[in-house]
Scaffold this motif. Structure first.
Motif: not given
Length: 199
Positions: A165-168, A141-144, A187-189
């Motif tokens: 949370n990809p923002n932080n 995932i990645k925050a747009s 990030y790999r979650c």
């Protein structure tokens, strides 16, 4: 105090320094029945064909981690890109393909966008697992943008849930959760389940 470094002319008969030498000694035979993924020196996910050794790199520092060994596993997720073979539980969650560089270096990142203030907007992948087996679900995932929502992963019937949370780069939830920074905002979650029911 003066010191002197002495280099001995004797070389080892067998070199197992896989971080500096990227060639497998000809006296070894490497076998793997399928393709396998690894991270290259540029932090991009690549794929090695069967029986091809993989040398892995740290995606953030570029440091070579040496020859990659993993236990045998099976990928049961045949339609990996979201929007392909996934069930949409809300008509207000829309996916847009080819919106950016994915971790494997291809222009295949999928953008998920909400079109309402509905509380739950989900994609699901439904499958059957064996009782007593261990399964891991993972996603990149990645925050747009700065106000992007996180990802909630759950395994129904097993009480294994986690928020990412990809923002932080933070996560909460089940102790099996893992959130790994792989560079460029990605990030790999993952969550791991020891299945107690065939769901």
């Amino acid at each position: 105090i003066a010191t002197r470094q002495v280099r001995h002319p004797i070389r080892p008969s067998l070199n197992l320094d896989f971080t500096n030498s990227k060639l497998l000694d000809s006296r070894f035979t490497f076998l793997r029945a399928s393709t396998g993924s690894y991270t290259d020196s540029e932090g991009v996910i690549r794929y090695a064909s069967h029986n091809e050794p993989r040398y892995d790199w740290d995606p953030l520092t570029g440091e070579c981690l040496g020859l990659l060994f993993e236990e045998e596993t099976t990928n049961h997720q045949h339609s990996s890109p979201i929007g392909s073979g996934w069930g949409e539980t809300s008509s207000h969650l829309v996916s847009y393909g080819s919106q950016g560089l994915a971790p494997d270096g291809t222009m295949s990142a999928v953008l998920l966008a909400e079109e309402s203030t509905e509380q739950q907007l989900m994609y699901t992948e439904v499958g059957t697992v064996s009782v007593g087996s261990v399964w891991t679900w993972s996603i990149y995932i990645k925050a747009s943008h700065a106000s992007s929502d996180g990802i909630y992963m759950t395994s129904y019937g097993e009480s294994v849930n986690a928020n990412f949370n990809p923002n932080n780069g933070t996560s909460t939830g089940h102790s099996s959760r893992i959130m790994t920074d792989v560079g460029n905002g990605w990030y790999r979650c993952s969550i791991t389940v020891n299945s107690i029911s065939a769901n």
